[in-house]
Design a protein around this motif. Structure first.
Motif, PDB file in Angstrom:
ATOM      1  N   UNK A 144      28.972   1.027 -27.030  1.00  0.00           N
ATOM      2  CA  UNK A 144      28.499   0.413 -25.790  1.00  0.00           C
ATOM      3  C   UNK A 144      26.977   0.310 -25.779  1.00  0.00           C
ATOM      4  N   UNK A 145      26.308   1.323 -26.302  1.00  0.00           N
ATOM      5  CA  UNK A 145      24.839   1.261 -26.356  1.00  0.00           C
ATOM      6  C   UNK A 145      24.362   0.146 -27.280  1.00  0.00           C
ATOM      7  N   UNK A 146      25.051  -0.021 -28.388  1.00  0.00           N
ATOM      8  CA  UNK A 146      24.702  -1.127 -29.300  1.00  0.00           C
ATOM      9  C   UNK A 146      24.952  -2.464 -28.604  1.00  0.00           C
ATOM     10  N   UNK A 147      26.087  -2.581 -27.884  1.00  0.00           N
ATOM     11  CA  UNK A 147      26.397  -3.825 -27.163  1.00  0.00           C
ATOM     12  C   UNK A 147      25.361  -4.113 -26.088  1.00  0.00           C
ATOM     13  N   UNK A 148      24.729  -3.061 -25.554  1.00  0.00           N
ATOM     14  CA  UNK A 148      23.687  -3.242 -24.531  1.00  0.00           C
ATOM     15  C   UNK A 148      22.338  -3.589 -25.150  1.00  0.00           C
ATOM     16  N   UNK A 149      22.275  -3.719 -26.478  1.00  0.00           N
ATOM     17  CA  UNK A 149      21.048  -4.155 -27.142  1.00  0.00           C
ATOM     18  C   UNK A 149      20.237  -3.050 -27.776  1.00  0.00           C
ATOM     19  N   UNK A 150      20.758  -1.843 -27.798  1.00  0.00           N
ATOM     20  CA  UNK A 150      20.005  -0.741 -28.397  1.00  0.00           C
ATOM     21  C   UNK A 150      20.281  -0.671 -29.895  1.00  0.00           C
ATOM     22  N   UNK A 151      19.268  -0.282 -30.647  1.00  0.00           N
ATOM     23  CA  UNK A 151      19.413  -0.166 -32.099  1.00  0.00           C
ATOM     24  C   UNK A 151      18.311   0.758 -32.610  1.00  0.00           C
ATOM     25  N   UNK A 152      18.721   1.828 -33.277  1.00  0.00           N
ATOM     26  CA  UNK A 152      17.720   2.787 -33.750  1.00  0.00           C
ATOM     27  C   UNK A 152      18.296   3.600 -34.889  1.00  0.00           C
ATOM     28  N   UNK A 153      17.425   4.258 -35.612  1.00  0.00           N
ATOM     29  CA  UNK A 153      17.875   5.139 -36.680  1.00  0.00           C
ATOM     30  C   UNK A 153      18.716   6.278 -36.139  1.00  0.00           C
ATOM     31  N   UNK A 154      18.403   6.728 -34.926  1.00  0.00           N
ATOM     32  CA  UNK A 154      19.203   7.804 -34.326  1.00  0.00           C
ATOM     33  C   UNK A 154      20.651   7.352 -34.114  1.00  0.00           C
ATOM     34  N   UNK A 155      20.835   6.110 -33.704  1.00  0.00           N
ATOM     35  CA  UNK A 155      22.192   5.606 -33.506  1.00  0.00           C
ATOM     36  C   UNK A 155      22.956   5.504 -34.824  1.00  0.00           C
TER      37      UNK A 155
END
Length: 855
Positions: free
Chosen positions: A311-322
């Protein structure tokens, strides 16, 4: 008895307590009340009664009863979220009582371990319990144990083992009167069918289980969770979200199990993510993670973390932590033997790709791709998606196309097991990513032909084969008849200003029943019989006809212009801008339908020019002088194509796909040439064109007044050469397959059309909104027109907007004049538009009608 007739058992237990029972009988009575409250009511009351039952068992000096109560109390504590205490009580119970009682304690501990996600331990305990039950010839507890073992096997992905246990348990349940246990067995078989990839059977069994639970008056929270899973797989995520949220509200209202609330929150989070509501998914998943963590349910917590990351990725988030979080989730799921592990690995690979971390992406995608060779269809789809992403990262266009082809073949086979056209259409959403990857690879290759082939591969696939005909089901037929009667009564009451709330509720109930039974149908078509043949299409187009297929890549319209033996590509405008302009045009056409809007004509014509620039771009100048076939994506289905300047004076037809046009072009008219004219009630013009058409077509079948009843209309439409229906049309955005035409005895709906052996070769729908569709799945359409095309209709004339009723009559008369002269539907409609007066209502009416297909 509490699992045979729960409410009667509760009443009897309360009666025992009212009559000064012995300590042993008091313990049993409190235990029954505690189990009832634990499973069907307030968990706090359950704990109070079970603790009292434990105290009375000690006073009765009955080790067997004490052990039995301790295990039931342990389950209740775990459902209340007190995992450590619950397991401790069960451990105490294992050491007490006889071998038979110890087996019941082991069963309950195995159940608790299944709730906790400790599946290996659950299997160990239930395997120890089964021989003891069999030795004691205890049919009920043996059947329960087999059902539980099967459920644990399903959680581990061992569908065949689960099926064998369910079959054995069902044979035992048939010899008992355990009605709640039987309902649970039916529910579990529904879950097994789903895990095996059989969605229609899963829906049927879950509906049957719900009916059984309803007769017993017991809540169905586990059933809600399982149905949410099936609904999501069927492409019905908004319905799954509504069901999960409603169940949570009921559970909160009765103070029910904390464990079930966490599972419902997880189901709601998954549904919200599938429905495109990332923020709701994040909120629900975050709550589920916290509840599962507090309950010490690591297996479940890990699944909830997967949904939270998605869901966080779908909301536009992207990071090495993810990436790290997704990789950790994948590793933990793999250690559990959870079937969802490849999904997590695919997610980690996707995030790594967006960050440009090629080596990390390759590592995670390689793990995910292993699932492409075995397992249920959607699991294999995950593997092929990972393989396609690996190939794209490696720069292998051929590898991308091969993986996409294999993955969509898997989904195609799965889709054809679905009998209902709605499910077939919605299931294509699962292949949207693969279709998009293949189209992008085709675009990058610079080959317009390849891009056209892949544009066709996953477009309007629900029209590739007729839907399964509804069975000769008396319940379904009765529901359709009752629905029609209630809808007619509601319509009459609405016209007279009388209250309709009761009728409206009954109509909605009948709609749910009809839809439910149609979703149970299994597919009986082997597939579409072959892939799109570009050479055959170009041959059929000949030298004069142009087919313009509009594909959308990265939000921009790509026009693939076919004709004269070749395919050319032109880049047009942004899809979002075209959609906005199309909505403005629809609003403008509604205004033009009323007198006094003459000043709006130039404004609407200017809108047409803007639409042409956005949708056709430079291709508009390359259309030649002959007929044009437009193949738009589903999201542009409401465009009035005749308004575009380069198409306004042409022979113009619209088709959901090039394949669909080709099939319509090659459809032979029926022998006999029967003409059917239908006039429904309540039209402002009274369907004034019908009497004149009856005179033009000598010997035609005319159905009007009381003759225009649904059964008679369907009988005459079946296999007709030409049908003209003048009737009020009603498009249902909320439920497109209940879109209807109003007949004398009520609505003729899409579900009715699907009962035809062969729909009319040509059909003209001279009423508003008959060419409106719901865009679902990857690029599918549901509505009246799309119900007719797979059933043998080669051409339809229908309307995409509200129009002026009086202006429709001359347009229809002119249209039939052209047909009588031997013209095609598209040719006759072009000439009919040209014959219309130049005022706003007549011009708008001409633009609103389109010819679909190729007749």
């Amino acid at each position: 008895m509490v699992f045979a007739a729960p409410n009667e058992a509760l009443a009897r237990a309360e009666g025992v307590l009212d009559n000064d029972p012995s300590p042993l009988h008091a313990s049993v009575a409190h235990q029954v009340i505690g189990i009832w409250q634990r499973d069907f009511g307030d968990i706090r009351l359950a704990l109070a009664h079970l603790r009292r039952a434990r105290g009375f068992a000690v006073r009765a000096e009955s080790p067997d009863q004490e052990a039995d109560v301790l295990s039931a109390l342990g389950v209740a504590l775990i459902h209340a979220g007190r995992t450590r205490q619950g397991l401790a009580e069960m451990e105490r119970g294992v050491g007490r009582g006889s071998a038979h009682t110890r087996a019941r304690v082991l069963f309950r501990r195995a159940y608790a371990q299944w709730v906790l996600g400790q599946h290996r331990q659950a299997l160990d305990d239930v395997r120890r319990a089964i021989p003891a039950f069999r030795q004691a010839d205890d049919v009920i507890w043996t059947a329960r144990s087999l059902t539980l073992r099967a459920t644990v096997h399903l959680a581990l992905g061992a569908v065949d083992r689960a099926d064998a246990d369910f079959t054995a348990a069902e044979a035992l349940w048939d010899t008992t009167g355990q009605e709640h246990d039987k309902a649970d067995a039916v529910e579990s078989r529904g879950l097994a069918a789903f895990r095996a990839g059989d969605i229609p059977v899963a829906l049927r069994l879950l509906d049957e289980a719900e009916e059984r639970y309803a007769k017993l008056g017991t809540p169905t929270f586990m059933l809600n969770i399982r149905r949410c899973e099936v609904l999501m797989a069927a492409g019905l995520a908004p319905e799954a979200l509504a069901e999960a949220d409603a169940a949570i509200a009921v559970l909160d209202g009765i103070g029910g199990q904390s464990t079930r609330k966490a599972e419902l929150l997880l189901a709601a989070a998954r549904a919200a993510r599938r429905a495109g509501d990332a923020h709701t998914a994040i909120a629900r998943a975050d709550m589920a993670v916290r509840l599962f963590a507090g309950q010490r349910r690591t297996w479940w917590e890990t699944h909830a973390r997967l949904v939270l990351i998605e869901a966080r990725v779908a909301a536009g988030r992207s990071s090495g932590r993810l990436v790290a979080d997704a990789a950790a989730v994948a590793d933990r799921l793999a250690s559990f033997g959870a079937p969802a592990a490849p999904e997590a690995a695919l997610l980690a690979g996707r995030i790594a790709l967006t960050l440009g971390w090629r080596e990390d992406a390759e590592r995670h995608l390689t793990v995910a791709a292993r699932s492409r060779r075995s397992g249920p269809p959607l699991a294999r789809m995950t593997g092929w998606a990972a393989q396609a992403l690996r190939a794209r990262a490696a720069g292998s266009g051929r590898g991308v196309l091969e993986a996409c082809r294999r993955g969509l073949d898997v989904l195609d086979d799965h889709r054809m097991t679905l009998g209902a056209s709605e499910l077939r259409a919605r299931a294509t959403e699962q292949g949207a990513e693969l279709a998009a990857l293949a189209q992008q690879a085709s675009l990058d290759s610079g080959s317009p032909r390849r891009l056209l082939v892949w544009s066709e591969r996953w477009r309007a696939t629900a029209l590739s084969a007729p839907p399964t005909r509804p069975p000769a089901d008396p319940v379904l037929q009765g529901s359709l008849t009752a629905f029609r009667e209630i809808a007619a009564r509601a319509g009459a009451a609405r016209m007279e200003g009388r209250p309709i709330s009761v009728l409206d509720r009954e109509q909605r109930r009948l709609e749910r029943e009809i839809r439910s039974r149609t979703l149970h149908m299994r597919g009986d078509s082997p597939g579409d019989g072959g892939r799109f043949d570009l050479g055959r299409l170009l041959d059929r187009l000949g030298g004069d006809v142009r087919l313009a297929e509009l594909a959308v890549l990265d939000g921009r319209v790509q026009v693939l212009l076919c004709g004269q033996g070749r395919v050319r590509r032109f880049e047009a405008g942004l899809l979002a801008a075209a959609e906005r302009e199309a909505e403005h045009v629809q609003a403008a056409l509604r205004r033009l339908a009323h007198p006094g809007a003459e000043g709006r004509l130039p404004v609407v014509e200017a809108m047409g020019r803007r639409l042409e620039e956005l949708l056709l771009g430079p291709a508009a100048a390359q259309l030649g002088n002959g007929p044009v076939v437009v193949v738009p994506p589903g999201r542009l289905h409401r465009v009035p194509w005749a308004l575009l300047p380069s198409l306004r004076d042409r022979v113009l037809s619209v088709s959901p796909s090039a394949s669909s046009w080709l099939r319509a072009r090659e459809t032979e008219p029926p022998a006999g040439g029967r003409h059917v004219l239908v006039r429904g009630p309540g039209l402002a013009t009274g369907g004034a064109e019908v009497p004149e058409l009856a005179g033009r077509y000598g010997g035609s079948v005319v159905l009007e007044h009381e003759d225009a009843r649904v059964a008679r209309v369907l009988e005459e439409l079946d296999g007709a050469a030409l049908a003209h229906i003048a009737s009020h049309g009603d498009f249902r955005v909320d439920s497109p397959l209940f879109s209807s035409l109003r007949m004398a005895d009520g609505p003729l709906i899409v579900h009715d059309f699907e009962r035809l052996d062969r729909s009319p070769y040509r059909i003209i729908l001279s009423c508003c909104d008959t060419a409106r569709f719901a865009s679902v799945g990857a690029d599918e359409l549901l509505g009246l027109v799309t119900a007719l095309l797979p059933l043998g209709t080669a051409g339809v004339v229908a309307c995409s907007a509200p129009v002026n009723d009086a202006a429709v009559v001359p347009l229809m008369l002119a249209l039939h004049k052209g047909l009588s002269a031997g013209l095609s539907l598209a040719e006759a409609l072009r000439d009919a538009r040209a014959a219309m007066p130049g005022d706003a209502p007549h011009q708008a009416t001409g633009w609103a009608f389109s010819a679909f297909g190729a007749a």
